[in-house]
Design a protein around this motif. Structure first.
Motif, PDB file in Angstrom:
ATOM      1  N   UNK A  23      42.866  69.447  40.771  1.00 37.65           N
ATOM      2  CA  UNK A  23      42.555  69.779  40.225  1.00 37.65           C
ATOM      3  C   UNK A  23      42.197  69.245  38.751  1.00 37.65           C
ATOM      4  N   UNK A  24      42.875  68.275  38.429  1.00 40.59           N
ATOM      5  CA  UNK A  24      42.396  68.333  36.935  1.00 40.59           C
ATOM      6  C   UNK A  24      41.038  67.185  36.802  1.00 40.59           C
ATOM      7  N   UNK A  25      41.149  66.796  37.633  1.00 42.69           N
ATOM      8  CA  UNK A  25      39.455  65.650  38.162  1.00 42.69           C
ATOM      9  C   UNK A  25      38.310  67.302  38.282  1.00 42.69           C
ATOM     10  N   UNK A  26      38.987  68.153  39.567  1.00 44.16           N
ATOM     11  CA  UNK A  26      37.950  69.223  39.401  1.00 44.16           C
ATOM     12  C   UNK A  26      37.249  69.824  37.723  1.00 44.16           C
ATOM     13  N   UNK A  27      38.589  70.317  37.184  1.00 42.39           N
ATOM     14  CA  UNK A  27      38.612  70.887  36.156  1.00 42.39           C
ATOM     15  C   UNK A  27      37.716  69.858  35.196  1.00 42.39           C
ATOM     16  N   UNK A  28      38.317  68.361  34.905  1.00 42.46           N
ATOM     17  CA  UNK A  28      36.470  67.657  34.320  1.00 42.46           C
ATOM     18  C   UNK A  28      35.844  67.680  34.495  1.00 42.46           C
ATOM     19  N   UNK A  29      35.334  68.541  35.752  1.00 37.15           N
ATOM     20  CA  UNK A  29      33.779  68.494  35.723  1.00 37.15           C
ATOM     21  C   UNK A  29      33.630  70.079  35.501  1.00 37.15           C
ATOM     22  N   UNK A  30      34.281  70.331  35.449  1.00 39.56           N
ATOM     23  CA  UNK A  30      34.094  72.259  34.996  1.00 39.56           C
ATOM     24  C   UNK A  30      33.831  72.595  33.411  1.00 39.56           C
ATOM     25  N   UNK A  31      34.443  71.713  33.015  1.00 38.87           N
ATOM     26  CA  UNK A  31      34.905  71.734  31.083  1.00 38.87           C
ATOM     27  C   UNK A  31      33.196  71.048  31.398  1.00 38.87           C
ATOM     28  N   UNK A  32      33.130  69.314  31.328  1.00 40.72           N
ATOM     29  CA  UNK A  32      32.150  68.378  31.275  1.00 40.72           C
ATOM     30  C   UNK A  32      30.778  70.141  31.195  1.00 40.72           C
ATOM     31  N   UNK A  33      30.322  70.201  32.387  1.00 41.49           N
ATOM     32  CA  UNK A  33      29.208  71.635  32.648  1.00 41.49           C
ATOM     33  C   UNK A  33      29.449  72.299  31.127  1.00 41.49           C
ATOM     34  N   UNK A  34      31.002  72.960  31.513  1.00 42.59           N
ATOM     35  CA  UNK A  34      30.946  75.018  30.596  1.00 42.59           C
ATOM     36  C   UNK A  34      31.281  74.298  29.081  1.00 42.59           C
ATOM     37  N   UNK A  35      31.429  73.377  28.481  1.00 48.00           N
ATOM     38  CA  UNK A  35      31.590  73.018  26.912  1.00 48.00           C
ATOM     39  C   UNK A  35      29.530  72.633  26.482  1.00 48.00           C
ATOM     40  N   UNK A  36      29.543  71.911  26.771  1.00 47.95           N
ATOM     41  CA  UNK A  36      27.805  71.846  26.423  1.00 47.95           C
ATOM     42  C   UNK A  36      27.266  71.901  27.491  1.00 47.95           C
ATOM     43  N   UNK A  37      25.757  72.849  27.953  1.00 49.47           N
ATOM     44  CA  UNK A  37      24.941  72.737  28.980  1.00 49.47           C
ATOM     45  C   UNK A  37      24.120  71.809  28.497  1.00 49.47           C
ATOM     46  N   UNK A  38      23.896  71.556  27.653  1.00 47.55           N
ATOM     47  CA  UNK A  38      22.659  70.538  27.459  1.00 47.55           C
ATOM     48  C   UNK A  38      23.229  69.112  27.732  1.00 47.55           C
ATOM     49  N   UNK A  39      24.335  69.014  27.182  1.00 52.06           N
ATOM     50  CA  UNK A  39      24.770  67.830  27.983  1.00 52.06           C
ATOM     51  C   UNK A  39      24.886  67.608  29.118  1.00 52.06           C
ATOM     52  N   UNK A  40      25.136  68.488  30.320  1.00 53.29           N
ATOM     53  CA  UNK A  40      25.093  68.640  31.467  1.00 53.29           C
ATOM     54  C   UNK A  40      23.845  68.436  31.995  1.00 53.29           C
TER      55      UNK A  40
END
Length: 208
Positions: A96-113
């Protein structure tokens, strides 16, 4: 940014690393608002509050600036994944920590992902290389962990790692686009539970 702030910034000399970060932040804003093709170096310089010569001192052209920004986003994602893997020695928590890393990356900055996963410049070799690294470096980190902890050979561990990375980033993007009524925690738990049933059930942590 107000016009007064831009004027004030033009007279300030910043260390090279700080200036570079400032220019990348301005570029992110312009690329996110206009897309790559419609973005202009003039506008990026204006948003950053610098002259065009200053911008060109750091980045010779728009593509160079785009690639530098893309590389910084890829570095951020890979760092998030590695931090998640290092956060615990228990695989039940690692998934879940690894899955959460992707969710955080996607949700923290839409332009980045979007730059990393939905770039419209994949025809450019340097862009494609950076985009590929977002997946390959994440897979490498997860493969190393699975190989060490589950006792699998590298080929099998890599296949599992590819599956976890693909599941995580696609699920995160889908959640952001369609299911914001579902909390981040619930979405991560659902995705991680699916992954854990395969990794944890079929490949338990080997004895030390």
């Amino acid at each position: 940014m107000t016009e007064m702030t831009r004027v004030q910034q033009r007279g300030v000399r910043l260390p090279r690393t700080e200036r570079r970060a400032q220019l990348l932040a301005a570029a992110q804003r312009v690329f996110a608002e206009n897309g790559y093709h419609a973005a202009a170096m003039d506008e990026i310089a204006e948003v950053a509050g610098v002259s065009k010569p200053v911008l060109y001192q750091h980045f010779p052209g728009k593509l160079d600036l785009y690639i530098a920004l893309l590389e910084s986003h890829v570095d951020e994602l890979v760092k998030r994944v590695q931090t998640a893997l290092d956060s615990t020695t228990e695989n039940r928590q690692r998934v879940p920590a690894t899955v959460g890393a992707f969710f955080d990356f996607v949700s923290n900055d839409a332009g980045a992902f979007r730059m990393v996963f939905e770039s419209d410049l994949r025809g450019e070799p340097a862009v494609q290389e950076a985009v590929d690294r977002a997946t390959s470096a994440s897979v490498d980190a997860i493969t190393e962990t699975i190989t060490a902890d589950a006792g699998l050979d590298e080929d099998k561990a890599r296949l599992l790692a590819v599956g976890l990375v693909g599941m995580s980033q696609v699920s995160a993007r889908f959640w952001l686009a369609h299911h914001q009524s579902m909390s981040r925690e619930e979405a991560v738990a659902l995705t991680a539970n699916l992954a854990w049933r395969g990794i944890g059930g079929g490949f338990p942590l080997k004895d030390s």
